[in-house]
Design a protein around this motif. Structure first.
Motif, PDB file in Angstrom:
ATOM      1  N   VAL A 134     -11.951 -20.035  52.972  1.00  0.00           N
ATOM      2  CA  VAL A 134     -11.960 -20.855  51.760  1.00  0.00           C
ATOM      3  C   VAL A 134     -12.205 -19.937  50.575  1.00  0.00           C
ATOM      4  CG1 VAL A 134     -13.017 -22.818  50.591  1.00  0.00           C
ATOM      5  CG2 VAL A 134     -12.920 -22.773  53.094  1.00  0.00           C
ATOM      6  N   VAL A 135     -11.318 -20.001  49.589  1.00  0.00           N
ATOM      7  CA  VAL A 135     -11.423 -19.164  48.385  1.00  0.00           C
ATOM      8  C   VAL A 135     -12.098 -19.992  47.294  1.00  0.00           C
ATOM      9  CG1 VAL A 135     -10.189 -17.695  46.762  1.00  0.00           C
ATOM     10  CG2 VAL A 135      -9.257 -18.063  49.057  1.00  0.00           C
ATOM     11  N   VAL A 136     -13.197 -19.474  46.761  1.00  0.00           N
ATOM     12  CA  VAL A 136     -14.020 -20.200  45.794  1.00  0.00           C
ATOM     13  C   VAL A 136     -14.237 -19.326  44.557  1.00  0.00           C
ATOM     14  CG1 VAL A 136     -16.296 -21.250  45.402  1.00  0.00           C
ATOM     15  CG2 VAL A 136     -15.187 -21.447  47.645  1.00  0.00           C
ATOM     16  N   PRO A 137     -14.094 -19.890  43.343  1.00  0.00           N
ATOM     17  CA  PRO A 137     -14.401 -19.115  42.138  1.00  0.00           C
ATOM     18  C   PRO A 137     -15.820 -18.562  42.203  1.00  0.00           C
ATOM     19  CG  PRO A 137     -13.292 -21.161  41.546  1.00  0.00           C
ATOM     20  CD  PRO A 137     -13.605 -21.248  43.013  1.00  0.00           C
ATOM     21  N   ALA A 138     -16.023 -17.355  41.696  1.00  0.00           N
ATOM     22  CA  ALA A 138     -17.323 -16.692  41.805  1.00  0.00           C
ATOM     23  C   ALA A 138     -18.456 -17.533  41.243  1.00  0.00           C
ATOM     24  CB  ALA A 138     -17.262 -15.336  41.096  1.00  0.00           C
ATOM     25  N   GLU A 139     -18.190 -18.233  40.126  1.00  0.00           N
ATOM     26  CA  GLU A 139     -19.244 -19.024  39.493  1.00  0.00           C
ATOM     27  C   GLU A 139     -19.584 -20.287  40.290  1.00  0.00           C
ATOM     28  OE1 GLU A 139     -15.316 -20.205  37.505  1.00  0.00           O
ATOM     29  OE2 GLU A 139     -16.288 -18.389  38.290  1.00  0.00           O
ATOM     30  N   MET A 140     -18.738 -20.626  41.266  1.00  0.00           N
ATOM     31  CA  MET A 140     -18.972 -21.815  42.086  1.00  0.00           C
ATOM     32  C   MET A 140     -19.512 -21.459  43.473  1.00  0.00           C
ATOM     33  SD  MET A 140     -17.969 -24.449  40.275  1.00  0.00           S
ATOM     34  CE  MET A 140     -16.821 -25.027  39.018  1.00  0.00           C
ATOM     35  N   ALA A 141     -19.656 -20.166  43.756  1.00  0.00           N
ATOM     36  CA  ALA A 141     -20.034 -19.721  45.101  1.00  0.00           C
ATOM     37  C   ALA A 141     -21.389 -20.269  45.535  1.00  0.00           C
ATOM     38  CB  ALA A 141     -20.022 -18.202  45.177  1.00  0.00           C
ATOM     39  N   LYS A 142     -22.337 -20.290  44.632  1.00  0.00           N
ATOM     40  CA  LYS A 142     -23.682 -20.777  44.967  1.00  0.00           C
ATOM     41  C   LYS A 142     -23.647 -22.245  45.348  1.00  0.00           C
ATOM     42  CE  LYS A 142     -28.438 -20.819  43.218  1.00  0.00           C
ATOM     43  NZ  LYS A 142     -29.335 -20.475  42.071  1.00  0.00           N
ATOM     44  N   LYS A 143     -22.879 -23.036  44.623  1.00  0.00           N
ATOM     45  CA  LYS A 143     -22.764 -24.462  44.921  1.00  0.00           C
ATOM     46  C   LYS A 143     -22.051 -24.684  46.255  1.00  0.00           C
ATOM     47  CE  LYS A 143     -21.350 -28.889  42.898  1.00  0.00           C
ATOM     48  NZ  LYS A 143     -20.706 -29.552  41.730  1.00  0.00           N
ATOM     49  N   ALA A 144     -21.007 -23.882  46.506  1.00  0.00           N
ATOM     50  CA  ALA A 144     -20.284 -23.985  47.776  1.00  0.00           C
ATOM     51  C   ALA A 144     -21.205 -23.675  48.946  1.00  0.00           C
ATOM     52  CB  ALA A 144     -19.085 -23.041  47.777  1.00  0.00           C
TER      53      ALA A 144
ATOM     54  N   SER B  30     -11.619 -28.610  64.375  1.00  0.00           N
ATOM     55  CA  SER B  30     -11.116 -29.197  63.130  1.00  0.00           C
ATOM     56  C   SER B  30     -12.085 -28.865  62.005  1.00  0.00           C
ATOM     57  CB  SER B  30     -10.987 -30.711  63.271  1.00  0.00           C
ATOM     58  OG  SER B  30     -10.734 -31.302  62.008  1.00  0.00           O
ATOM     59  N   TYR B  31     -11.526 -28.471  60.853  1.00  0.00           N
ATOM     60  CA  TYR B  31     -12.330 -28.162  59.672  1.00  0.00           C
ATOM     61  C   TYR B  31     -12.231 -29.271  58.623  1.00  0.00           C
ATOM     62  CZ  TYR B  31     -12.370 -23.476  61.685  1.00  0.00           C
ATOM     63  OH  TYR B  31     -12.538 -22.411  62.541  1.00  0.00           O
TER      64      TYR B  31
ATOM     65  N   ARG C  46     -25.950 -27.687  53.656  1.00  0.00           N
ATOM     66  CA  ARG C  46     -26.325 -29.085  53.885  1.00  0.00           C
ATOM     67  C   ARG C  46     -25.543 -29.691  55.043  1.00  0.00           C
ATOM     68  NH1 ARG C  46     -26.556 -29.582  48.164  1.00  0.00           N
ATOM     69  NH2 ARG C  46     -24.485 -30.554  48.127  1.00  0.00           N
ATOM     70  N   ALA C  47     -24.326 -29.218  55.224  1.00  0.00           N
ATOM     71  CA  ALA C  47     -23.479 -29.721  56.310  1.00  0.00           C
ATOM     72  C   ALA C  47     -23.722 -28.981  57.620  1.00  0.00           C
ATOM     73  CB  ALA C  47     -22.008 -29.601  55.921  1.00  0.00           C
ATOM     74  N   ASN C  48     -24.704 -28.057  57.620  1.00  0.00           N
ATOM     75  CA  ASN C  48     -24.979 -27.226  58.801  1.00  0.00           C
ATOM     76  C   ASN C  48     -23.735 -26.485  59.281  1.00  0.00           C
ATOM     77  OD1 ASN C  48     -27.777 -27.914  59.084  1.00  0.00           O
ATOM     78  ND2 ASN C  48     -27.157 -29.903  59.921  1.00  0.00           N
ATOM     79  N   GLU C  49     -22.918 -26.083  58.326  1.00  0.00           N
ATOM     80  CA  GLU C  49     -21.690 -25.343  58.626  1.00  0.00           C
ATOM     81  C   GLU C  49     -21.980 -23.844  58.530  1.00  0.00           C
ATOM     82  OE1 GLU C  49     -18.252 -24.110  59.771  1.00  0.00           O
ATOM     83  OE2 GLU C  49     -18.423 -26.297  59.515  1.00  0.00           O
TER      84      GLU C  49
ATOM     85  N   LYS D 185     -13.138 -31.485  53.271  1.00  0.00           N
ATOM     86  CA  LYS D 185     -13.206 -32.638  52.371  1.00  0.00           C
ATOM     87  C   LYS D 185     -14.408 -32.552  51.442  1.00  0.00           C
ATOM     88  CE  LYS D 185     -10.726 -36.393  54.688  1.00  0.00           C
ATOM     89  NZ  LYS D 185     -10.866 -37.753  55.278  1.00  0.00           N
ATOM     90  N   LYS D 186     -15.539 -32.095  51.972  1.00  0.00           N
ATOM     91  CA  LYS D 186     -16.743 -31.970  51.142  1.00  0.00           C
ATOM     92  C   LYS D 186     -16.539 -30.936  50.039  1.00  0.00           C
ATOM     93  CE  LYS D 186     -20.327 -33.381  54.497  1.00  0.00           C
ATOM     94  NZ  LYS D 186     -19.452 -33.964  55.516  1.00  0.00           N
ATOM     95  N   LEU D 187     -15.923 -29.817  50.373  1.00  0.00           N
ATOM     96  CA  LEU D 187     -15.712 -28.756  49.392  1.00  0.00           C
ATOM     97  C   LEU D 187     -14.668 -29.142  48.343  1.00  0.00           C
ATOM     98  CD1 LEU D 187     -15.732 -25.708  51.839  1.00  0.00           C
ATOM     99  CD2 LEU D 187     -17.505 -26.262  50.160  1.00  0.00           C
ATOM    100  N   THR D 188     -13.602 -29.784  48.775  1.00  0.00           N
ATOM    101  CA  THR D 188     -12.558 -30.178  47.818  1.00  0.00           C
ATOM    102  C   THR D 188     -13.023 -31.322  46.931  1.00  0.00           C
ATOM    103  OG1 THR D 188     -11.528 -31.592  49.512  1.00  0.00           O
ATOM    104  CG2 THR D 188     -10.654 -29.361  49.255  1.00  0.00           C
TER     105      THR D 188
END
Length: 354
Positions: free
Chosen positions: A317-327, A239-240, A333-336, A245-248
């Motif tokens: 998971v598709v993330v905007p380029a400017e948000m990639a570092k934060k993702a 299960s993901y 942090r989640a050890n994912e 939930k953390k990313l959204t």
């Protein structure tokens, strides 16, 4: 002249449903045990007991003021054949729930309740209880109530010792939080999250290659797999939900794809807007040994592998380029475990492997 016989014909035993192969008494005993397992998943939104004609669930409208219900139905497929062979029935219940949870999580939904359908030829209470134990465990982990289902005895329809398993999940998301992929843009980054093996797809081909072509036994240790054949095939569909939930919650997600039947090739385009393609870099990750060995055994073409198996990537998971570092920071942090497997570009709606 002979007298007509007055002896009565021998009485026949009254027919019962059990004579036809359906044991109602055993079914009732099993349902009582199932009821206890299901109750472990209940919360204050569940208004009914197991055994009614329908399950009652009260939606928390304070938490979801503009609710949209999200539903999905699925099965476990021929992974069940391996479960029958090994006598392992607990994990397929987890597989089913987690598969369905992931399917609605990619749209931003939180699971509410789950319904299962379990059909067999001859009811074996211990086996059914193990399956529902897995369903209950996975539902509880997802915060999802197992509010009902159907256990059907169908003599002559299934072979002895076999059963079929399917389920339906219903979740909820506020209308302004729905994730459809419509916000995906060129330049967005593709994060791949690892699978835990085949999950619940590609088993017909995997079983053919391992058991018929290579002639391995289910309990045979295979060096190339670094595991026993059966154990490698029975790894749970993960299960993901927790990491999604953390990313959204951080508003980092443009779109998500659960990589199931059809692989990356067919699942990722389902969320791409018109005029955009996905450039996936095959050297960005190394497929686990199971996939590599399957490909070698059958001399399977790369394109066929990519549209049959998840190849070690269970969620994209598709993330905007400017948000990639934060993702990336949230994932760390989640050890994912994760890797960047490509980007979105302009082009025909499809996956291009580079």
């Amino acid at each position: 002249m002979n007298a007509r016989s007055t002896e009565s014909a021998p009485k026949t035993k009254p027919a019962t449903y059990a004579d036809a192969g359906v044991d109602i008494t055993e079914g009732d005993r099993t349902k009582q045990r199932i009821k206890m397992l299901a109750r472990k998943t209940f919360n204050k939104q569940v208004l009914s007991e197991i055994g009614g004609f329908g399950g009652l669930f009260a939606l928390d409208v304070a938490k979801y003021p503009d609710p949209v219900l999200v539903s999905s139905a699925d099965g476990v497929g021929t992974k069940l054949k391996v479960a029958f062979e090994l006598g392992i029935h607990h994990t397929v219940g987890c597989d089913l729930v987690n598969h369905c949870v992931n399917d609605i999580a990619v749209q931003g939904a939180t699971p509410l309740f789950f319904l299962d359908y379990l059909a067999t030829g001859k009811l074996e209470g211990g086996v059914m209880e193990k399956v529902v134990e897995g369903l209950s465990e996975a539902c509880k982990s997802a915060g999802c109530a197992l509010i009902g289902g159907e256990t059907a005895q169908m003599p002559g329809f299934y072979k002895d010792g076999e059963y079929d398993l399917a389920g339906t999940i219903v979740g909820v998301v506020n209308r302004d939080k729905i994730i459809t992929g419509e916000k995906i843009q060129a330049g967005d980054v593709l994060f791949g999250l690892p699978s835990n093996g085949l999950h619940t797809n590609g088993y017909s081909l995997a079983r053919k290659l391992l058991f018929e072509v290579a002639k391995y036994g289910p309990d045979q240790y295979v060096n190339e797999l670094k595991d026993k054949t059966g154990a490698a095939l029975m790894r749970q569909h993960r299960s993901y939900l927790s990491i999604v939930k953390k990313l959204t919650a951080a508003n980092l997600v443009s779109g998500m794809a659960h990589i199931t039947g059809g692989g990356i090739t067919e699942n990722l385009p389902r969320i791409l807007p018109k005029g955009l393609c996905a450039q996936v870099e095959l050297n960005a990750w190394e497929p686990p040994p199971l996939f590599q060995h399957l490909q070698a055994l059958g001399q399977v073409e790369q394109d066929e592998m990519m549209r049959t198996f998840n190849m070690g990537i269970g969620m994209i998971v598709v993330v905007p380029a400017e948000m990639a570092k934060k993702a990336k920071a949230i994932l760390n942090r989640a050890n994912e475990r994760h890797c960047v497997i490509g980007r979105i570009a302009r082009g025909e709606r499809r996956v291009n492997y580079v």
